[in-house]
Design a protein around this motif. Structure first.
Motif, short mmCIF file in Angstrom:
data_model
loop_
_atom_site.label_atom_id
_atom_site.label_comp_id
_atom_site.label_asym_id
_atom_site.label_seq_id
_atom_site.Cartn_x
_atom_site.Cartn_y
_atom_site.Cartn_z
N ASP A 1 0.84 -1.20 0.00
CA ASP A 1 0.00 0.00 0.00
C ASP A 1 0.87 1.25 0.00
OD1 ASP A 1 -2.52 -1.27 0.01
OD2 ASP A 1 -2.29 -1.71 2.15
N VAL A 2 1.42 1.56 -1.17
CA VAL A 2 2.16 2.80 -1.39
C VAL A 2 1.38 3.61 -2.42
CG1 VAL A 2 4.32 3.84 -2.17
CG2 VAL A 2 4.37 1.70 -0.87
N LEU A 3 1.08 4.86 -2.07
CA LEU A 3 0.28 5.73 -2.91
C LEU A 3 1.17 6.78 -3.58
CD1 LEU A 3 -2.64 6.43 -0.38
CD2 LEU A 3 -2.44 4.53 -2.01
N TYR A 4 0.72 7.27 -4.74
CA TYR A 4 1.43 8.32 -5.46
C TYR A 4 0.47 9.42 -5.89
CZ TYR A 4 5.56 5.34 -5.85
OH TYR A 4 6.66 4.56 -5.56
N ARG A 5 1.02 10.64 -5.98
CA ARG A 5 0.27 11.78 -6.49
C ARG A 5 1.26 12.85 -6.96
NH1 ARG A 5 -1.70 14.80 -0.80
NH2 ARG A 5 0.34 15.79 -0.43
N ASN A 6 0.75 13.88 -7.62
CA ASN A 6 1.50 15.09 -7.97
C ASN A 6 2.87 14.77 -8.56
OD1 ASN A 6 1.99 17.85 -8.24
ND2 ASN A 6 2.72 18.10 -6.15
N ILE A 7 2.85 14.01 -9.66
CA ILE A 7 4.08 13.72 -10.38
C ILE A 7 4.15 14.59 -11.62
CG2 ILE A 7 5.38 11.96 -11.66
CD1 ILE A 7 4.25 9.86 -9.80
N TRP A 8 5.18 15.41 -11.67
CA TRP A 8 5.38 16.23 -12.87
C TRP A 8 6.84 16.17 -13.31
CZ3 TRP A 8 8.67 20.20 -11.41
CH2 TRP A 8 8.57 20.72 -10.11
N ILE A 9 7.03 16.40 -14.61
CA ILE A 9 8.36 16.24 -15.21
C ILE A 9 8.62 17.41 -16.15
CG2 ILE A 9 9.82 14.77 -16.67
CD1 ILE A 9 8.05 12.39 -15.79
N GLU A 10 9.83 17.94 -16.07
CA GLU A 10 10.29 18.99 -16.97
C GLU A 10 11.51 18.47 -17.73
OE1 GLU A 10 12.50 23.36 -16.78
OE2 GLU A 10 11.35 22.65 -15.05
N GLU A 11 11.43 18.43 -19.05
CA GLU A 11 12.57 17.99 -19.83
C GLU A 11 13.70 19.02 -19.75
OE1 GLU A 11 12.05 15.57 -23.42
OE2 GLU A 11 9.97 16.29 -23.42
N LYS A 12 14.93 18.52 -19.71
CA LYS A 12 16.11 19.37 -19.59
C LYS A 12 17.14 18.96 -20.64
CE LYS A 12 15.34 21.73 -15.63
NZ LYS A 12 15.46 23.20 -15.48
N ASP A 13 18.21 19.78 -20.74
CA ASP A 13 19.34 19.44 -21.59
C ASP A 13 20.59 19.92 -20.88
OD1 ASP A 13 21.09 18.76 -23.56
OD2 ASP A 13 20.50 20.35 -24.96
N PHE A 14 21.19 19.02 -20.09
CA PHE A 14 22.37 19.36 -19.33
C PHE A 14 23.61 19.12 -20.19
CE2 PHE A 14 19.39 17.95 -15.88
CZ PHE A 14 19.22 19.20 -15.30
N THR A 15 24.15 20.19 -20.77
CA THR A 15 25.31 20.05 -21.62
C THR A 15 26.54 19.66 -20.83
OG1 THR A 15 25.72 22.43 -21.48
CG2 THR A 15 24.42 21.64 -23.36
N GLU A 16 26.62 20.10 -19.58
CA GLU A 16 27.74 19.78 -18.72
C GLU A 16 27.30 18.72 -17.68
OE1 GLU A 16 30.80 20.91 -19.18
OE2 GLU A 16 30.04 22.05 -20.89
N PRO A 17 28.22 17.93 -17.16
CA PRO A 17 27.87 16.93 -16.15
C PRO A 17 27.64 17.58 -14.78
CG PRO A 17 30.23 16.86 -16.61
CD PRO A 17 29.63 17.83 -17.59
N ASP A 18 26.49 18.22 -14.66
CA ASP A 18 26.14 18.94 -13.44
C ASP A 18 24.63 18.98 -13.32
OD1 ASP A 18 25.91 20.53 -11.22
OD2 ASP A 18 26.77 22.33 -12.13
N THR A 19 24.10 18.30 -12.30
CA THR A 19 22.66 18.28 -12.09
C THR A 19 22.25 19.03 -10.82
OG1 THR A 19 22.83 16.18 -10.86
CG2 THR A 19 22.41 16.05 -13.24
N ASP A 20 23.18 19.71 -10.18
CA ASP A 20 22.92 20.38 -8.92
C ASP A 20 21.89 21.49 -9.11
OD1 ASP A 20 23.08 20.95 -6.24
OD2 ASP A 20 24.99 22.02 -6.38
N PHE A 21 21.00 21.66 -8.13
CA PHE A 21 20.03 22.76 -8.17
C PHE A 21 19.60 23.12 -6.77
CE2 PHE A 21 17.53 18.97 -7.95
CZ PHE A 21 16.21 19.25 -7.69
#
Length: 240
Positions: free
Chosen positions: A220-240
């Motif tokens: 019994d694991v529930l999910y909600r409010n899943i959203w996704i934004e496509e990105k284009d990380f030219t450099e190896p850096d995902t920090d935000f």
């Protein structure tokens, strides 16, 4: 202020560039998701994940307790977005209803951010599975909504298809930074876990795009409010 500015944590609204993928309704579940038909697939359409009303908030949420996943048979009834992604930012909210509740959020249908109540190991809650420690102290616990905010950069390959840069992720757990620019070494869990899991023991990563996947393990694991934004990380850096 930082949490609001970056749209992090439970209740975070989609960024202007993001698309909503799971609002809890049956309509969106059927429109934007499908079963992952891997080697162990045993689900039956229509998807048996149920849209249910949260009695506390009145919101619609989706339950991962698909009959096909009973007994912890991951890969038998997992669902994945029909859209496939390279680099992206994702927001996922989940609720563990019972002790030991088990599921998982898979990036590109390969790399698991674990959802597992009670496990504080590198295989446990909030870990990039088998790659990082569990940030268990950030987990709100059973009966509470929790949130992952993730930025992911896909593996890079040369013109011959050889791996040149490992995939990378930064993860916030309930608004607090849990993992920063973690390089992911492989797909864990074998062929039933996701794309490339059966290639060279999970180390044979390919450049096939994959969707965001949610795991069914009969809990019994529930999910909600899943959203996704496509990105284009030219450099190896995902920090935000």
């Amino acid at each position: 202020m930082m949490e609001d500015a970056l749209a992090l944590g439970v209740g975070a609204k989609p960024t202007d560039e993001a698309e909503m993928y799971l609002d809890g309704t049956r309509e969106m579940l059927d429109e934007k998701w499908e079963y992952w038909e891997g080697p162990r697939f045993s689900g039956e359409y229509p998807i048996k994940w149920m849209s249910v009303e949260d009695q506390e908030t009145g919101q619609w949420v989706v339950s991962s307790n698909d009959p096909g996943g009973k007994g912890g048979k991951y890969g038998s009834a997992d669902i994945v977005t029909k859209d496939k992604f390279k680099d992206f930012r994702a927001h996922v909210e989940f609720f563990v209803a019972t002790p030991g509740g088990n599921s998982g959020v898979y990036l590109q249908n390969r790399y698991e951010i674990q959802v597992l109540d009670g496990d504080t190991t590198s295989h446990g809650m909030g870990a990039i599975i088998n790659e990082t420690p569990s940030p268990y102290h950030l987990y709100k616990g059973i009966g509470q909504w929790n949130a992952y905010d993730i930025q992911f950069r896909a593996a890079r390959f040369d013109e011959n298809g050889e791996l040149t840069e490992k995939p990378m992720a930064t993860v916030y757990f309930n608004g607090a930074k849990a993992h920063t620019n973690v390089k992911i070494n492989q797909v864990w869990g074998g062929e039933n876990s996701g794309l490339d899991g059966g290639n060279d023991g999970g180390k044979g990563i390919t450049n096939r795009l994959g969707g965001l996947k949610l795991q069914a393990e009969g809990h019994d694991v529930l999910y909600r409010n899943i959203w996704i934004e496509e990105k284009d990380f030219t450099e190896p850096d995902t920090d935000f």
